[in-house]
Design a protein around this motif. Structure first.
Motif, short mmCIF file in Angstrom:
data_model
loop_
_atom_site.label_atom_id
_atom_site.label_comp_id
_atom_site.label_asym_id
_atom_site.label_seq_id
_atom_site.Cartn_x
_atom_site.Cartn_y
_atom_site.Cartn_z
N THR A 167 28.48 61.52 36.49
CA THR A 167 28.20 61.78 37.90
C THR A 167 27.10 62.83 38.05
OG1 THR A 167 30.51 61.30 38.41
CG2 THR A 167 29.26 62.42 40.11
N ALA A 168 27.09 63.79 37.10
CA ALA A 168 26.15 64.92 37.21
C ALA A 168 24.67 64.51 37.34
CB ALA A 168 26.34 65.86 36.01
N PRO A 169 24.17 63.50 36.56
CA PRO A 169 22.76 63.15 36.75
C PRO A 169 22.45 62.64 38.15
CG PRO A 169 23.73 61.94 34.89
CD PRO A 169 24.82 62.76 35.49
N ALA A 170 23.43 61.95 38.77
CA ALA A 170 23.23 61.47 40.14
C ALA A 170 23.19 62.66 41.09
CB ALA A 170 24.34 60.50 40.53
N VAL A 171 24.13 63.59 40.90
CA VAL A 171 24.16 64.79 41.75
C VAL A 171 22.84 65.55 41.62
CG1 VAL A 171 25.27 67.04 42.09
CG2 VAL A 171 26.67 65.02 41.64
N GLY A 172 22.37 65.69 40.37
CA GLY A 172 21.13 66.43 40.13
C GLY A 172 19.94 65.79 40.81
N ALA A 173 19.74 64.49 40.57
CA ALA A 173 18.57 63.79 41.12
C ALA A 173 18.62 63.78 42.64
CB ALA A 173 18.51 62.36 40.58
N MET A 174 19.81 63.53 43.19
CA MET A 174 19.92 63.44 44.65
C MET A 174 19.75 64.80 45.31
SD MET A 174 22.92 60.63 44.94
CE MET A 174 22.70 59.06 44.09
N ALA A 175 20.26 65.85 44.64
CA ALA A 175 20.10 67.19 45.19
C ALA A 175 18.61 67.56 45.22
CB ALA A 175 20.88 68.20 44.37
N ARG A 176 17.90 67.19 44.14
CA ARG A 176 16.46 67.49 44.08
C ARG A 176 15.72 66.76 45.19
NH1 ARG A 176 12.85 68.24 39.55
NH2 ARG A 176 10.89 69.01 40.41
N LEU A 177 16.05 65.47 45.37
CA LEU A 177 15.40 64.67 46.40
C LEU A 177 15.69 65.24 47.79
CD1 LEU A 177 13.68 62.13 46.88
CD2 LEU A 177 15.79 60.83 47.10
N ASN A 178 16.99 65.57 48.04
CA ASN A 178 17.37 66.13 49.33
C ASN A 178 16.66 67.44 49.61
OD1 ASN A 178 19.06 64.33 50.63
ND2 ASN A 178 20.87 64.99 49.47
N LEU A 179 16.57 68.27 48.58
CA LEU A 179 15.92 69.57 48.75
C LEU A 179 14.45 69.39 49.11
CD1 LEU A 179 15.98 72.72 48.40
CD2 LEU A 179 15.22 72.32 46.05
N ILE A 180 13.77 68.52 48.34
CA ILE A 180 12.34 68.32 48.60
C ILE A 180 12.10 67.69 49.96
CG2 ILE A 180 10.30 67.00 47.88
CD1 ILE A 180 11.07 67.57 45.01
N GLU A 181 12.94 66.70 50.30
CA GLU A 181 12.72 66.02 51.59
C GLU A 181 13.07 66.91 52.78
OE1 GLU A 181 14.46 62.02 51.39
OE2 GLU A 181 12.34 61.45 51.10
N THR A 182 13.93 67.89 52.54
CA THR A 182 14.23 68.83 53.62
C THR A 182 12.98 69.63 53.97
OG1 THR A 182 16.50 69.04 52.86
CG2 THR A 182 15.70 70.78 54.29
N ILE A 183 12.20 69.96 52.93
CA ILE A 183 11.03 70.80 53.14
C ILE A 183 9.78 69.96 53.41
CG2 ILE A 183 9.55 72.52 52.04
CD1 ILE A 183 12.25 73.21 50.43
N GLN A 184 9.61 68.93 52.58
CA GLN A 184 8.44 68.04 52.74
C GLN A 184 8.86 66.89 53.64
OE1 GLN A 184 5.39 68.77 50.99
NE2 GLN A 184 4.64 67.31 52.51
N THR A 185 8.76 67.09 54.94
CA THR A 185 9.30 66.08 55.87
C THR A 185 8.35 64.90 56.10
OG1 THR A 185 8.46 67.43 57.66
CG2 THR A 185 10.80 67.68 57.10
N GLY A 186 7.06 65.11 55.86
CA GLY A 186 6.08 64.03 56.07
C GLY A 186 5.23 63.86 54.83
#
Lengths: 88, 592
Positions: free
Chosen positions: B296-315
């Motif tokens: 489960t951890a690799p999914a948590v890691g990749a998704m957390a990274r994506l969520n973090l970046i998309e929170t900041i880089q909105t466009g």
């Protein structure tokens, strides 16, 4: 002097070691070969949204590890019975 | 209900459960105390082993590490699971057949040498104490973060709980408590992962969601999207970013594997099952329960990274309004900012936040009008803890994650403390200083040793040595380069004798320590390192954390050569080795 019992135990040990070598080769192939050494060529193949090498490194190797232990346990328990060295 | 109140209730309930179990499972004999009377079902033991093994680091830090390392994080995933294959085939069944209480006891008997036993006790205590310090930090941090009490109050509360069930119940109490702790921690880990997977991809199973397309209808795979966005921002491509060179990845993984297989608190868990057969299956079950979290951890890691970046880089990257405005940061960012683990500043004065890799993006940053990475601090450890907040999950899930983190730290601490206590009371006191001690007094002594170990751990938790982070590498290096080879040779090489084993342990240990100290400072004193700790100086690009495998190789070769150059072990030892290789049969040689 070797007794028949001794050579039977030697045979039991040889079979155990052979099984171990086979299973540990698979262990080595899925993690070190597929997950590390050959990761770049394998990444050219995709498995759904996964690159194959990446999948082996972060998912596949672990599934194989679990399977290997259960195969070993089942085969060894059968071997114990065959050589009549099982407990109870 | 308010989050803080809810967290107190959830954590309080889990504590009540642990203490209830402790009272029910009191230890009455030394057998109960050291190995739970050898009566634990293999599946139950597998679950307890999983909780024992998965520490605060696995629960809190690992997914965060993977999030920022990408593919390079694989060394932890393969390394910390592959060791169980080695345990199941090379050590667990034979050590169970040997049928004693501790790892040094095997070393002492097999190599017919008190010196070997004492060297093993020292390795065990150093490896376990360094490891337990990290758990103490984890307990204190989880308490202070979630329950808003100060660090030392949190630490004392956690210690008191461990004290009650470990001193009262020994291995028996610890085992049943760990089963409960496993349930708490795995539930706490997977629930947020399932929700986040569902949000991002529409697939609730994290292991499959990581390989699925995004739920936004674009038909783009999650990993492809992540690769694209991180490279656009100058970071290394997620799915291929390597951890040092290939040799380093190889040896790093190998060191973690044999380190795992050589850690005494994991090995002694296999002494608790009734039969050799159970020891084999039990290792399999342990890995099943561990793999649930580790896949489960690799999914948590990749998704957390994506969520973090998309929170900041909105466009789109590089457009004037592609980044989040300073005034619009979500609540979870503001909350974590108050802890100091997340921080940002507007360097180019555009009122928006840019998060990118300055080196990787190079001149493009200036073209975009960016004046440096503005996420000045993103602590890796917040990824798992902030996940439920990022995904807007209800408060009870956040409370559960707090209880899960505490459960992970407590269960590992208890297992380590038992390994330390049994080494002191059984190997040193009964084995070396006072062999005629009565069972009742030994049980009392092991309880006192446990209380003492908890005191030492609490002290180091409150006053952490400056090198707390580096010592984990030391614990694995020790286990990999000293304990694992000596155990394996003891079973597979009948010709291995005491001189060979002691020489092997000292050489393996010496080489590994030398390499670690060379780059990290003598005894970790800052500034005493001989060369700067970076890849250019490392031998063939091998990092100090990855060197345990090389140390182990030195140990094997030394033990093999020295054993053959000196006298063969006595005949009763050769019989002992033959005996431990088969499940049934009298343990004549060791039955003293």
């Amino acid at each position: 002097m070797t007794t028949p019992q001794d050579s039977r135990m030697a045979e039991y040990w040889k079979r155990n070691v052979r099984l171990m070598v086979i299973l540990l080769s698979i262990w080595f192939v899925v993690s070190y070969l597929f997950g590390i050494v050959l990761v770049t060529p394998l990444n050219a193949i995709s498995l759904g949204g996964y690159k194959l090498g990446f999948w082996f490194a972060q998912q596949g190797s672990m599934y194989v590890f679990v399977a290997l232990i259960f195969v070993y346990a089942a085969k060894m328990n059968a071997l114990d019975k065959e050589f009549d060295v099982h407990e109870d | 209900m308010e989050l803080k109140t809810l967290t107190f209730i959830v954590v309080g309930l889990t504590f009540a459960l642990y203490i209830g179990i402790a009272i029910w499972a009191r230890a009455r004999t030394t057998g109960d105390f050291y190995v739970a009377g050898k009566g634990i079902h293999p599946v139950a033991n597998g679950m307890a082993t999983a909780a024992d093994w998965m520490s605060a680091a696995s629960f809190i830090s690992m997914a965060g590490l993977i999030a920022f390392l990408g593919y390079g994080g694989s060394v932890f995933l393969m390394g910390w699971t592959g060791g169980y294959v080695l345990l199941a085939m090379l050590l667990a069944p034979y050590l169970r057949k040997f049928g004693k209480f501790t790892v040094p006891e095997f070393v002492g008997d097999r190599y017919y040498s008190q010196t070997a036993r004492i060297v093993a006790v020292i390795c065990l205590i150093v490896a376990s104490v360094t490891y337990v310090i990290g758990q103490m930090r984890g307990i204190g941090v989880a308490f202070s973060r979630f329950m808003e009490v100060d660090f030392s109050t949190g630490l004392f509360t956690g210690m008191t709980i461990v004290f009650i069930y470990a001193v009262l119940g020994g291995m028996k109490g610890i085992t049943y408590t760990q089963i409960a702790q496993y349930c708490v921690l795995i539930f706490a880990y997977t629930i947020p992962a399932i929700f986040i997977s569902l949000n991002l991809t529409g697939n609730p199973i994290p292991q499959l969601a990581l390989g699925s397309t995004m739920a936004d209808g674009s038909g783009v795979y999650l990993l492809d999207k992540l690769d694209l966005i991180v490279t656009d921002l100058g970071f290394r491509e997620y799915s291929t970013a390597s951890n040092g060179n290939m040799l380093n990845m190889f040896l790093y993984t190998f060191s973690l594997m044999i380190g795992t297989a050589g850690l005494p608190h994991v090995i002694i868990r296999f002494f608790t099952v009734p039969r050799v057969k159970d020891a084999r299956y039990s290792a399999g079950w342990a890995l099943v329960f561990i793999a649930i979290l580790y896949t489960t951890a690799p999914a948590v890691g990749a998704m957390a990274r994506l969520n973090l970046i998309e929170t900041i880089q909105t466009g789109p990257v590089g457009t004037a309004d592609g980044n989040i405005q300073m005034s619009e940061t979500p609540d979870w960012m503001d909350r974590w900012a108050t802890t100091g683990l997340l921080s940002w500043e507007d360097k180019n004065g555009d009122g928006r936040i840019q998060y990118y890799d300055e080196k990787g993006l190079g001149d493009k940053a200036a073209e975009y009008g960016w004046a440096g990475n503005e996420m000045t601090k993103v602590d890796r450890d917040i990824m798992v803890l902030a996940n439920p907040e990022i995904a807007n999950l209800p408060n009870w899930v956040i409370a559960l994650v707090a209880a899960g983190g505490i459960a992970a730290a407590l269960s590992t601490a208890a297992g380590l403390l038992l390994a330390i206590a049994s080494a002191i009371s059984h190997d040193l006191l009964k084995g070396v200083f006072k062999p005629d001690i009565s069972e009742k007094n030994e049980l009392l002594a092991s309880r006192i040793a446990m209380a003492f170990a908890i005191g030492v751990a609490a002290y180091f938790g409150l006053n952490p040595p400056g090198f707390a982070a580096q010592v984990v590498a030391l614990a694995f290096g020790l286990a990999a380069s000293s304990i694992f080879p000596v155990l394996m040779m003891g079973i597979f090489d009948k010709r291995a004798n005491s001189t060979g084993a002691i020489a092997g342990m000292l050489v393996g240990l010496g080489v590994t320590l030398l390499y670690i100290f060379w780059f990290k400072g003598w005894f970790f004193v800052p500034g005493t390192n001989m060369l700067p700790n970076n890849a250019d100086n490392w031998l063939l690009g091998i990092s100090p954390e990855a060197f345990g495998a090389v140390g182990a190789a030195f140990n094997f070769v030394t033990a093999f050569v020295v054993s053959r150059a000196t006298k063969a072990p006595p005949e009763h030892i050769q019989h002992l080795v033959e005996d431990i290789r088969v499940p049934r049969g009298a343990m004549g040689a060791s039955g003293h």
